[in-house]
Write a protein that holds these residues in place. Sequence first.
Motif, PDB file in Angstrom:
ATOM      1  N   GLN A  91       0.940  -1.196   0.032  1.00  0.00           N
ATOM      2  CA  GLN A  91       0.065  -0.022  -0.057  1.00  0.00           C
ATOM      3  C   GLN A  91       0.922   0.985  -0.148  1.00  0.00           C
ATOM      4  O   GLN A  91       1.757   1.381   0.883  1.00  0.00           O
ATOM      5  N   VAL A  92       0.611   2.194  -0.924  1.00  0.00           N
ATOM      6  CA  VAL A  92       1.395   3.391  -1.080  1.00  0.00           C
ATOM      7  C   VAL A  92       0.601   4.583  -0.987  1.00  0.00           C
ATOM      8  O   VAL A  92      -0.232   4.794  -1.381  1.00  0.00           O
ATOM      9  N   THR A  93       1.401   5.334   0.078  1.00  0.00           N
ATOM     10  CA  THR A  93       0.561   6.567   0.385  1.00  0.00           C
ATOM     11  C   THR A  93       1.603   7.837   0.263  1.00  0.00           C
ATOM     12  O   THR A  93       2.606   7.644   0.969  1.00  0.00           O
ATOM     13  N   LEU A  94       1.004   8.826  -0.577  1.00  0.00           N
ATOM     14  CA  LEU A  94       1.733  10.100  -0.329  1.00  0.00           C
ATOM     15  C   LEU A  94       1.116  11.112   0.482  1.00  0.00           C
ATOM     16  O   LEU A  94      -0.009  11.366   0.656  1.00  0.00           O
ATOM     17  N   VAL A  95       1.982  11.964   1.303  1.00  0.00           N
ATOM     18  CA  VAL A  95       1.547  12.748   2.212  1.00  0.00           C
ATOM     19  C   VAL A  95       2.206  14.302   1.760  1.00  0.00           C
ATOM     20  O   VAL A  95       3.618  14.246   1.801  1.00  0.00           O
ATOM     21  N   ASP A  96       1.449  15.279   1.518  1.00  0.00           N
ATOM     22  CA  ASP A  96       1.890  16.707   1.633  1.00  0.00           C
ATOM     23  C   ASP A  96       0.885  17.482   2.013  1.00  0.00           C
ATOM     24  O   ASP A  96      -0.120  17.345   2.003  1.00  0.00           O
ATOM     25  N   ARG A  97       1.372  18.798   2.488  1.00  0.00           N
ATOM     26  CA  ARG A  97       0.823  19.774   2.956  1.00  0.00           C
ATOM     27  C   ARG A  97      -0.071  20.602   2.060  1.00  0.00           C
ATOM     28  O   ARG A  97      -0.989  21.179   2.641  1.00  0.00           O
ATOM     29  N   ASN A  98       0.314  20.451   0.972  1.00  0.00           N
ATOM     30  CA  ASN A  98      -0.483  21.098  -0.149  1.00  0.00           C
ATOM     31  C   ASN A  98      -1.441  20.069  -1.099  1.00  0.00           C
ATOM     32  O   ASN A  98      -0.954  18.951  -1.255  1.00  0.00           O
ATOM     33  N   PRO A  99      -2.264  20.590  -1.627  1.00  0.00           N
ATOM     34  CA  PRO A  99      -3.140  19.651  -2.514  1.00  0.00           C
ATOM     35  C   PRO A  99      -2.670  19.570  -3.943  1.00  0.00           C
ATOM     36  O   PRO A  99      -3.170  18.929  -4.730  1.00  0.00           O
ATOM     37  N   THR A 100      -1.502  20.485  -4.581  1.00  0.00           N
ATOM     38  CA  THR A 100      -0.940  20.348  -5.696  1.00  0.00           C
ATOM     39  C   THR A 100       0.537  20.615  -5.722  1.00  0.00           C
ATOM     40  O   THR A 100       1.168  20.824  -4.891  1.00  0.00           O
ATOM     41  N   HIS A 101       0.790  20.010  -6.916  1.00  0.00           N
ATOM     42  CA  HIS A 101       2.472  19.822  -6.879  1.00  0.00           C
ATOM     43  C   HIS A 101       2.777  20.882  -8.240  1.00  0.00           C
ATOM     44  O   HIS A 101       1.988  21.077  -9.287  1.00  0.00           O
ATOM     45  N   ILE A 102       3.828  21.582  -7.768  1.00  0.00           N
ATOM     46  CA  ILE A 102       4.498  22.605  -9.234  1.00  0.00           C
ATOM     47  C   ILE A 102       6.013  21.882  -8.994  1.00  0.00           C
ATOM     48  O   ILE A 102       6.642  21.786  -7.779  1.00  0.00           O
ATOM     49  N   TRP A 103       6.751  21.926 -10.010  1.00  0.00           N
ATOM     50  CA  TRP A 103       8.159  21.725 -10.004  1.00  0.00           C
ATOM     51  C   TRP A 103       9.019  22.943  -9.465  1.00  0.00           C
ATOM     52  O   TRP A 103       8.738  24.150 -10.279  1.00  0.00           O
ATOM     53  N   LYS A 104       9.459  22.749  -8.420  1.00  0.00           N
ATOM     54  CA  LYS A 104      10.054  24.041  -7.709  1.00  0.00           C
ATOM     55  C   LYS A 104      10.985  24.915  -8.467  1.00  0.00           C
ATOM     56  O   LYS A 104      10.986  26.002  -8.387  1.00  0.00           O
ATOM     57  N   PRO A 105      11.698  24.366  -9.281  1.00  0.00           N
ATOM     58  CA  PRO A 105      12.570  25.237 -10.121  1.00  0.00           C
ATOM     59  C   PRO A 105      11.986  26.135 -11.114  1.00  0.00           C
ATOM     60  O   PRO A 105      12.625  27.032 -11.742  1.00  0.00           O
ATOM     61  N   LEU A 106      10.566  26.063 -11.289  1.00  0.00           N
ATOM     62  CA  LEU A 106       9.842  26.944 -12.083  1.00  0.00           C
ATOM     63  C   LEU A 106       9.329  28.122 -11.383  1.00  0.00           C
ATOM     64  O   LEU A 106       8.819  28.970 -11.995  1.00  0.00           O
ATOM     65  N   LEU A 107       9.373  28.026 -10.096  1.00  0.00           N
ATOM     66  CA  LEU A 107       8.838  29.262  -9.120  1.00  0.00           C
ATOM     67  C   LEU A 107       9.385  30.678  -9.391  1.00  0.00           C
ATOM     68  O   LEU A 107       8.780  31.611  -9.609  1.00  0.00           O
ATOM     69  N   HIS A 108      10.676  30.695 -10.147  1.00  0.00           N
ATOM     70  CA  HIS A 108      11.363  31.933 -10.568  1.00  0.00           C
ATOM     71  C   HIS A 108      10.421  32.623 -11.465  1.00  0.00           C
ATOM     72  O   HIS A 108      10.139  33.797 -11.702  1.00  0.00           O
TER      73      HIS A 108
END
Length: 449
Positions: free
Chosen positions: A36-53
Amino acid sequence: MHRFIVVGGGAGGLELATRLGDRYGNQKNKGGQRAQVTLVDRNPTHIWKPLLHEVAAGSMDPFTQELEYAAQARWHDFEFQQGELCGLDRANRRITLGTVLDDDGAELLPERELEYDTLIIAIGSTTAFFGVKGAAEFSLALDTVEQAERFRKRLIAACMRAEHQVHEPVESNPGTSASGEPRIQVAIVGGGATGVELSAELRNTAQVLSVYGLHKLDPRHDVGIVLIEAGPRILPALQERVSTATAELLTKLGVKLMTGETVAEVAPGIIRTASGKTVRADLTVWAAGIKAPAILSQLDGLPVNRLGQLNVRRTLQTELDDNIFALGDCAACPWPGNERNVPPRAQAAHQQASFLMKALAARLDNKPLPEFTYRDFGSLVSLGHFSAVGNLMGGVIGGSMLIEGLFARFMYMSLYRLHIAALHGYARMVLDTFAHWLRRTTLPRVKLH
Protein backbone atom coordinates in the motif's frame (compact mmCIF):
# COMPACT_ATOMS: atom_id res chain seq x y z
CA MET A 1 0.58 -5.69 2.73
CA HIS A 2 3.71 -3.64 3.22
CA ARG A 3 2.86 0.00 3.97
CA PHE A 4 4.99 2.61 2.18
CA ILE A 5 4.51 6.24 3.20
CA VAL A 6 6.24 8.97 1.20
CA VAL A 7 6.19 12.35 2.96
CA GLY A 8 6.71 15.21 0.55
CA GLY A 9 5.37 15.60 -2.98
CA GLY A 10 8.29 17.45 -4.54
CA ALA A 11 10.26 16.29 -7.57
CA GLY A 12 11.74 13.20 -5.90
CA GLY A 13 8.87 12.31 -3.59
CA LEU A 14 6.14 12.49 -6.23
CA GLU A 15 8.19 10.55 -8.77
CA LEU A 16 8.85 7.85 -6.18
CA ALA A 17 5.20 7.58 -5.07
CA THR A 18 4.08 7.42 -8.70
CA ARG A 19 6.47 4.62 -9.58
CA LEU A 20 5.74 2.69 -6.38
CA GLY A 21 2.04 2.96 -7.09
CA ASP A 22 2.53 1.74 -10.65
CA ARG A 23 4.54 -1.25 -9.47
CA TYR A 24 2.84 -2.26 -6.22
CA GLY A 25 -0.38 -0.31 -5.82
CA ASN A 26 -2.70 -2.48 -7.88
CA GLN A 27 -1.54 -5.92 -8.95
CA LYS A 28 -4.89 -7.70 -9.31
CA ASN A 29 -3.68 -9.29 -12.51
CA LYS A 30 -0.29 -10.19 -11.04
CA GLY A 31 -1.23 -12.37 -8.11
CA GLY A 32 -2.48 -9.72 -5.69
CA GLN A 33 -1.40 -6.37 -4.27
CA ARG A 34 1.93 -6.51 -2.42
CA ALA A 35 2.06 -3.03 -0.93
CA GLN A 36 0.00 0.00 0.00
CA VAL A 37 1.51 3.31 -1.10
CA THR A 38 0.55 6.63 0.51
CA LEU A 39 1.81 10.09 -0.43
CA VAL A 40 1.62 12.87 2.18
CA ASP A 41 1.94 16.59 1.43
CA ARG A 42 0.70 19.74 3.14
CA ASN A 43 -0.50 21.17 -0.21
CA PRO A 44 -3.15 19.73 -2.55
CA THR A 45 -1.12 20.40 -5.71
CA HIS A 46 2.41 19.95 -7.03
CA ILE A 47 4.55 22.30 -9.10
CA TRP A 48 8.18 21.75 -10.05
CA LYS A 49 10.07 24.05 -7.69
CA PRO A 50 12.71 25.22 -10.23
CA LEU A 51 9.82 26.92 -12.07
CA LEU A 52 8.94 29.28 -9.23
CA HIS A 53 11.22 32.06 -10.47
CA GLU A 54 9.19 32.05 -13.71
CA VAL A 55 5.97 32.27 -11.70
CA ALA A 56 7.41 35.22 -9.77
CA ALA A 57 8.32 37.00 -13.01
CA GLY A 58 4.91 36.27 -14.49
CA SER A 59 6.31 34.33 -17.44
CA MET A 60 4.52 31.18 -16.27
CA ASP A 61 0.95 30.77 -15.08
CA PRO A 62 1.21 28.31 -12.18
CA PHE A 63 -2.37 27.12 -12.58
CA THR A 64 -1.56 25.64 -16.00
CA GLN A 65 1.42 23.73 -14.59
CA GLU A 66 0.08 22.53 -11.23
CA LEU A 67 -0.72 18.84 -10.77
CA GLU A 68 -3.46 17.68 -8.41
CA TYR A 69 -2.05 15.06 -6.04
CA ALA A 70 -5.45 13.38 -5.75
CA ALA A 71 -5.67 12.97 -9.53
CA GLN A 72 -2.13 11.60 -9.76
CA ALA A 73 -2.97 9.14 -6.97
CA ARG A 74 -6.06 7.97 -8.85
CA TRP A 75 -4.14 7.50 -12.09
CA HIS A 76 -1.22 5.64 -10.50
CA ASP A 77 -2.79 3.52 -7.75
CA PHE A 78 -1.57 5.20 -4.60
CA GLU A 79 -3.36 7.10 -1.85
CA PHE A 80 -2.97 10.80 -1.11
CA GLN A 81 -3.28 12.29 2.38
CA GLN A 82 -3.09 16.08 2.79
CA GLY A 83 -1.41 17.33 5.93
CA GLU A 84 1.88 18.54 7.34
CA LEU A 85 4.23 16.15 9.12
CA CYS A 86 4.28 17.18 12.78
CA GLY A 87 5.28 14.07 14.72
CA LEU A 88 6.96 10.66 14.55
CA ASP A 89 6.69 7.61 16.81
CA ARG A 90 9.47 5.28 15.67
CA ALA A 91 8.67 2.55 18.21
CA ASN A 92 5.14 2.12 16.86
CA ARG A 93 6.02 3.11 13.29
CA ARG A 94 3.52 5.94 13.21
CA ILE A 95 3.52 9.52 11.93
CA THR A 96 1.23 12.38 12.92
CA LEU A 97 -0.25 14.81 10.41
CA GLY A 98 -1.36 18.24 11.50
CA THR A 99 -4.79 19.82 11.09
CA VAL A 100 -5.62 21.18 7.64
CA LEU A 101 -7.50 24.49 7.54
CA ASP A 102 -9.47 26.03 4.69
CA ASP A 103 -9.03 29.57 3.36
CA ASP A 104 -11.29 30.95 6.11
CA GLY A 105 -9.33 29.26 8.90
CA ALA A 106 -11.95 26.59 9.61
CA GLU A 107 -10.87 23.00 10.16
CA LEU A 108 -10.92 21.00 6.96
CA LEU A 109 -9.15 17.84 8.09
CA PRO A 110 -8.40 16.86 11.71
CA GLU A 111 -5.06 15.78 13.11
CA ARG A 112 -4.43 12.16 12.07
CA GLU A 113 -2.01 9.31 12.59
CA LEU A 114 -0.76 6.99 9.84
CA GLU A 115 1.07 3.71 10.37
CA TYR A 116 3.95 2.61 8.14
CA ASP A 117 6.36 -0.23 7.56
CA THR A 118 8.72 1.89 5.45
CA LEU A 119 8.79 5.69 5.74
CA ILE A 120 10.45 7.86 3.08
CA ILE A 121 10.93 11.53 3.98
CA ALA A 122 11.28 13.95 1.07
CA ILE A 123 10.01 17.29 2.38
CA GLY A 124 12.60 19.41 0.59
CA SER A 125 14.04 22.65 1.95
CA THR A 126 13.05 26.18 2.93
CA THR A 127 14.73 29.56 2.64
CA ALA A 128 17.49 30.28 5.16
CA PHE A 129 17.65 33.90 6.37
CA PHE A 130 20.78 33.27 8.48
CA GLY A 131 19.51 35.53 11.25
CA VAL A 132 19.95 38.69 9.15
CA LYS A 133 18.05 41.55 10.76
CA GLY A 134 14.78 42.27 8.97
CA ALA A 135 15.32 39.67 6.24
CA ALA A 136 12.35 37.48 7.12
CA GLU A 137 10.05 40.47 7.70
CA PHE A 138 10.91 42.75 4.77
CA SER A 139 11.90 40.40 1.94
CA LEU A 140 10.09 37.74 -0.04
CA ALA A 141 11.24 34.15 -0.44
CA LEU A 142 10.29 31.90 -3.35
CA ASP A 143 9.49 28.62 -1.61
CA THR A 144 5.85 28.33 -2.66
CA VAL A 145 3.52 29.34 -5.47
CA GLU A 146 1.77 31.74 -3.10
CA GLN A 147 5.02 33.58 -2.37
CA ALA A 148 5.93 33.75 -6.06
CA GLU A 149 2.47 35.08 -6.95
CA ARG A 150 2.68 37.67 -4.17
CA PHE A 151 5.95 39.01 -5.56
CA ARG A 152 4.55 39.14 -9.11
CA LYS A 153 1.53 41.16 -8.03
CA ARG A 154 3.70 43.54 -6.01
CA LEU A 155 5.96 44.09 -9.00
CA ILE A 156 3.05 45.00 -11.28
CA ALA A 157 1.62 47.30 -8.61
CA ALA A 158 5.01 48.97 -8.11
CA CYS A 159 5.33 49.66 -11.85
CA MET A 160 1.86 51.17 -12.06
CA ARG A 161 2.46 53.38 -9.02
CA ALA A 162 5.87 54.53 -10.22
CA GLU A 163 4.43 55.79 -13.50
CA HIS A 164 2.36 58.38 -11.62
CA GLN A 165 5.05 59.60 -9.23
CA VAL A 166 6.12 63.20 -9.64
CA HIS A 167 9.61 62.89 -11.12
CA GLU A 168 10.85 65.12 -13.91
CA PRO A 169 12.81 63.06 -16.44
CA VAL A 170 16.34 63.98 -17.41
CA GLU A 171 16.32 65.24 -21.02
CA SER A 172 19.35 63.20 -22.05
CA ASN A 173 17.90 60.01 -20.57
CA PRO A 174 14.10 59.97 -20.42
CA GLY A 175 14.10 56.60 -18.73
CA THR A 176 15.45 57.82 -15.40
CA SER A 177 14.20 60.21 -12.78
CA ALA A 178 15.78 63.56 -12.04
CA SER A 179 18.02 61.89 -9.50
CA GLY A 180 19.41 59.60 -12.20
CA GLU A 181 18.12 56.49 -10.41
CA PRO A 182 15.52 54.01 -11.71
CA ARG A 183 11.92 54.67 -10.74
CA ILE A 184 11.70 51.09 -9.40
CA GLN A 185 14.53 48.97 -8.07
CA VAL A 186 14.30 45.25 -7.35
CA ALA A 187 17.04 43.81 -5.15
CA ILE A 188 17.75 40.07 -5.23
CA VAL A 189 19.88 38.77 -2.37
CA GLY A 190 21.76 35.65 -3.39
CA GLY A 191 23.67 34.99 -6.59
CA GLY A 192 22.83 31.31 -6.86
CA ALA A 193 20.71 29.74 -9.58
CA THR A 194 17.40 31.13 -8.26
CA GLY A 195 18.67 34.70 -7.98
CA VAL A 196 20.37 34.65 -11.37
CA GLU A 197 17.40 33.14 -13.18
CA LEU A 198 14.94 35.53 -11.55
CA SER A 199 17.02 38.59 -12.47
CA ALA A 200 16.97 37.63 -16.16
CA GLU A 201 13.26 36.81 -16.14
CA LEU A 202 12.47 40.17 -14.52
CA ARG A 203 14.19 42.04 -17.31
CA ASN A 204 11.88 40.35 -19.79
CA THR A 205 8.86 41.03 -17.56
CA ALA A 206 9.60 44.75 -17.43
CA GLN A 207 9.70 44.88 -21.23
CA VAL A 208 6.44 42.96 -21.69
CA LEU A 209 4.53 45.00 -19.11
CA SER A 210 5.56 48.14 -20.96
CA VAL A 211 4.52 46.73 -24.35
CA TYR A 212 1.06 45.84 -23.03
CA GLY A 213 0.59 49.34 -21.64
CA LEU A 214 0.51 48.54 -17.91
CA HIS A 215 3.04 51.33 -17.48
CA LYS A 216 4.92 53.78 -19.66
CA LEU A 217 8.26 53.39 -17.88
CA ASP A 218 11.40 52.63 -19.82
CA PRO A 219 11.92 48.92 -19.07
CA ARG A 220 15.70 49.16 -19.41
CA HIS A 221 16.47 52.29 -17.42
CA ASP A 222 13.41 52.87 -15.25
CA VAL A 223 13.29 49.37 -13.76
CA GLY A 224 16.54 48.59 -12.00
CA ILE A 225 17.61 45.09 -10.97
CA VAL A 226 20.41 44.56 -8.46
CA LEU A 227 21.85 41.13 -7.66
CA ILE A 228 23.76 40.97 -4.36
CA GLU A 229 26.11 38.05 -3.65
CA ALA A 230 28.28 37.62 -0.56
CA GLY A 231 30.90 35.56 -2.39
CA PRO A 232 33.46 36.81 -4.90
CA ARG A 233 31.32 35.67 -7.87
CA ILE A 234 27.78 34.68 -8.75
CA LEU A 235 26.89 30.98 -9.09
CA PRO A 236 29.56 29.98 -6.56
CA ALA A 237 28.54 26.30 -6.69
CA LEU A 238 29.31 26.07 -10.42
CA GLN A 239 32.54 26.28 -12.37
CA GLU A 240 34.13 29.72 -12.63
CA ARG A 241 33.82 29.85 -16.40
CA VAL A 242 30.06 29.29 -16.12
CA SER A 243 29.90 32.09 -13.57
CA THR A 244 31.91 34.42 -15.78
CA ALA A 245 29.80 33.75 -18.86
CA THR A 246 26.60 34.30 -16.88
CA ALA A 247 27.87 37.56 -15.37
CA GLU A 248 28.64 38.89 -18.84
CA LEU A 249 25.16 38.04 -20.09
CA LEU A 250 23.45 39.61 -17.07
CA THR A 251 25.50 42.78 -17.46
CA LYS A 252 24.36 43.06 -21.07
CA LEU A 253 20.78 42.79 -19.82
CA GLY A 254 21.31 45.73 -17.49
CA VAL A 255 21.44 43.76 -14.24
CA LYS A 256 23.76 45.37 -11.69
CA LEU A 257 25.99 42.82 -9.94
CA MET A 258 27.29 43.44 -6.42
CA THR A 259 29.65 40.63 -5.41
CA GLY A 260 31.59 40.38 -2.17
CA GLU A 261 28.79 42.19 -0.31
CA THR A 262 27.23 40.53 2.72
CA VAL A 263 23.77 41.82 3.64
CA ALA A 264 23.68 42.99 7.25
CA GLU A 265 20.13 44.35 7.42
CA VAL A 266 16.95 44.50 5.36
CA ALA A 267 14.57 47.37 6.09
CA PRO A 268 11.56 48.81 4.24
CA GLY A 269 12.91 50.25 0.98
CA ILE A 270 16.59 49.70 1.78
CA ILE A 271 19.32 47.10 2.23
CA ARG A 272 22.47 47.68 4.27
CA THR A 273 25.60 45.64 3.70
CA ALA A 274 28.36 44.74 6.13
CA SER A 275 30.78 47.05 4.28
CA GLY A 276 28.53 50.04 4.99
CA LYS A 277 26.85 50.38 1.60
CA THR A 278 23.14 51.04 1.25
CA VAL A 279 21.04 49.75 -1.62
CA ARG A 280 17.62 51.12 -2.48
CA ALA A 281 15.11 48.29 -2.76
CA ASP A 282 11.45 48.82 -3.58
CA LEU A 283 11.11 45.04 -3.67
CA THR A 284 13.52 42.58 -2.07
CA VAL A 285 13.75 38.88 -2.88
CA TRP A 286 15.76 36.63 -0.56
CA ALA A 287 17.46 33.77 -2.40
CA ALA A 288 20.67 33.53 -0.38
CA GLY A 289 20.48 29.94 0.79
CA ILE A 290 18.39 27.03 1.97
CA LYS A 291 17.95 24.96 5.09
CA ALA A 292 15.99 21.86 6.02
CA PRO A 293 12.53 22.29 7.59
CA ALA A 294 12.64 22.64 11.38
CA ILE A 295 10.45 19.59 11.95
CA LEU A 296 13.30 17.25 10.98
CA SER A 297 15.20 18.06 14.17
CA GLN A 298 12.12 17.06 16.21
CA LEU A 299 11.53 13.59 14.77
CA ASP A 300 11.99 11.22 17.71
CA GLY A 301 15.75 11.56 17.96
CA LEU A 302 16.72 11.14 14.30
CA PRO A 303 20.18 12.75 13.90
CA VAL A 304 20.52 15.86 11.70
CA ASN A 305 23.49 17.90 10.50
CA ARG A 306 24.13 21.62 11.04
CA LEU A 307 21.75 22.50 8.20
CA GLY A 308 18.99 20.43 9.80
CA GLN A 309 19.15 17.69 7.17
CA LEU A 310 18.64 14.07 8.16
CA ASN A 311 21.90 12.15 8.21
CA VAL A 312 21.57 9.14 5.93
CA ARG A 313 23.86 6.33 4.88
CA ARG A 314 24.58 5.50 1.26
CA THR A 315 21.53 3.23 1.29
CA LEU A 316 19.53 6.45 2.03
CA GLN A 317 18.44 4.92 5.35
CA THR A 318 18.69 7.23 8.35
CA GLU A 319 21.60 6.53 10.68
CA LEU A 320 19.35 5.54 13.59
CA ASP A 321 16.45 3.71 11.94
CA ASP A 322 16.57 1.25 9.04
CA ASN A 323 12.82 1.65 8.45
CA ILE A 324 13.15 5.35 7.61
CA PHE A 325 14.68 6.67 4.39
CA ALA A 326 15.26 10.25 3.23
CA LEU A 327 16.00 11.78 -0.16
CA GLY A 328 16.36 15.14 -1.84
CA ASP A 329 17.16 18.46 -0.17
CA CYS A 330 16.25 17.23 3.32
CA ALA A 331 18.83 14.39 3.27
CA ALA A 332 22.55 14.69 4.02
CA CYS A 333 23.81 11.90 1.79
CA PRO A 334 27.54 11.07 1.52
CA TRP A 335 29.23 11.66 -1.84
CA PRO A 336 32.31 9.42 -1.96
CA GLY A 337 35.37 11.17 -3.36
CA ASN A 338 34.02 14.62 -2.48
CA GLU A 339 34.35 16.69 0.67
CA ARG A 340 30.69 17.70 0.59
CA ASN A 341 27.46 15.75 0.51
CA VAL A 342 25.28 15.17 -2.53
CA PRO A 343 24.17 18.69 -3.61
CA PRO A 344 20.52 19.76 -3.21
CA ARG A 345 19.55 19.66 -6.88
CA ALA A 346 16.56 18.31 -8.78
CA GLN A 347 18.80 15.85 -10.64
CA ALA A 348 19.96 14.39 -7.31
CA ALA A 349 16.37 13.91 -6.12
CA HIS A 350 15.49 12.25 -9.43
CA GLN A 351 18.45 9.88 -9.19
CA GLN A 352 17.63 9.03 -5.58
CA ALA A 353 14.00 8.30 -6.45
CA SER A 354 15.16 5.90 -9.17
CA PHE A 355 17.64 4.30 -6.76
CA LEU A 356 14.97 3.80 -4.10
CA MET A 357 12.77 1.88 -6.51
CA LYS A 358 15.52 -0.76 -6.64
CA ALA A 359 16.37 -0.51 -2.94
CA LEU A 360 12.76 -0.84 -1.78
CA ALA A 361 12.23 -3.82 -4.07
CA ALA A 362 15.23 -5.47 -2.42
CA ARG A 363 13.79 -4.59 0.99
CA LEU A 364 10.49 -6.30 0.16
CA ASP A 365 12.41 -9.41 -0.92
CA ASN A 366 14.59 -9.32 2.23
CA LYS A 367 17.72 -8.82 0.16
CA PRO A 368 20.72 -6.56 1.00
CA LEU A 369 20.21 -2.95 -0.05
CA PRO A 370 22.46 -1.41 -2.72
CA GLU A 371 24.35 1.86 -2.15
CA PHE A 372 23.50 5.12 -3.89
CA THR A 373 26.10 6.75 -6.15
CA TYR A 374 25.42 10.28 -7.37
CA ARG A 375 26.37 11.13 -10.96
CA ASP A 376 26.83 14.82 -11.70
CA PHE A 377 25.59 15.51 -15.22
CA GLY A 378 26.35 19.21 -14.99
CA SER A 379 24.28 22.30 -14.27
CA LEU A 380 22.19 24.65 -16.36
CA VAL A 381 21.00 28.17 -15.59
CA SER A 382 18.18 29.78 -17.55
CA LEU A 383 18.33 33.45 -18.47
CA GLY A 384 14.76 33.49 -19.70
CA HIS A 385 14.12 33.72 -23.43
CA PHE A 386 17.38 35.66 -23.76
CA SER A 387 19.70 32.67 -23.33
CA ALA A 388 20.89 29.91 -21.03
CA VAL A 389 24.29 28.84 -19.81
CA GLY A 390 25.77 25.85 -18.05
CA ASN A 391 28.18 22.96 -18.19
CA LEU A 392 27.73 19.36 -19.21
CA MET A 393 29.92 16.80 -17.59
CA GLY A 394 30.20 13.26 -16.27
CA GLY A 395 28.21 10.65 -18.13
CA VAL A 396 26.94 13.13 -20.73
CA ILE A 397 30.18 13.83 -22.61
CA GLY A 398 32.87 12.14 -20.53
CA GLY A 399 34.40 15.45 -19.44
CA SER A 400 33.25 19.03 -18.92
CA MET A 401 32.02 21.46 -21.56
CA LEU A 402 30.66 25.00 -21.30
CA ILE A 403 27.42 25.48 -23.24
CA GLU A 404 25.28 28.53 -23.81
CA GLY A 405 22.71 29.96 -26.17
CA LEU A 406 19.94 28.02 -27.87
CA PHE A 407 21.45 24.60 -27.21
CA ALA A 408 21.72 25.33 -23.47
CA ARG A 409 18.18 26.73 -23.49
CA PHE A 410 16.91 23.54 -25.13
CA MET A 411 18.74 21.38 -22.59
CA TYR A 412 17.29 23.43 -19.72
CA MET A 413 13.73 23.10 -21.03
CA SER A 414 14.20 19.35 -21.48
CA LEU A 415 14.83 18.93 -17.73
CA TYR A 416 11.24 19.84 -16.93
CA ARG A 417 9.95 17.68 -19.76
CA LEU A 418 11.84 14.70 -18.32
CA HIS A 419 10.13 15.37 -14.98
CA ILE A 420 6.74 15.33 -16.72
CA ALA A 421 7.70 12.07 -18.45
CA ALA A 422 8.60 10.52 -15.08
CA LEU A 423 5.12 11.37 -13.78
CA HIS A 424 2.97 10.63 -16.83
CA GLY A 425 5.03 8.71 -19.38
CA TYR A 426 6.55 9.96 -22.63
CA ALA A 427 3.33 9.92 -24.67
CA ARG A 428 1.52 12.27 -22.28
CA MET A 429 4.66 14.38 -21.95
CA VAL A 430 4.66 14.99 -25.73
CA LEU A 431 0.97 15.94 -25.65
CA ASP A 432 1.56 18.24 -22.67
CA THR A 433 4.43 19.95 -24.50
CA PHE A 434 2.25 20.53 -27.54
CA ALA A 435 -0.64 21.83 -25.41
CA HIS A 436 1.74 24.17 -23.58
CA TRP A 437 3.00 25.53 -26.91
CA LEU A 438 -0.57 26.14 -28.10
CA ARG A 439 -1.40 28.05 -24.91
CA ARG A 440 1.67 30.24 -25.30
CA THR A 441 0.64 31.20 -28.86
CA THR A 442 -2.72 32.58 -27.66
CA LEU A 443 -1.69 34.22 -24.38
CA PRO A 444 0.60 37.17 -23.51
CA ARG A 445 4.16 36.23 -22.66
CA VAL A 446 3.67 37.53 -19.10
CA LYS A 447 0.67 37.19 -16.80
CA LEU A 448 -0.76 40.70 -16.61
CA HIS A 449 -3.08 40.58 -13.60
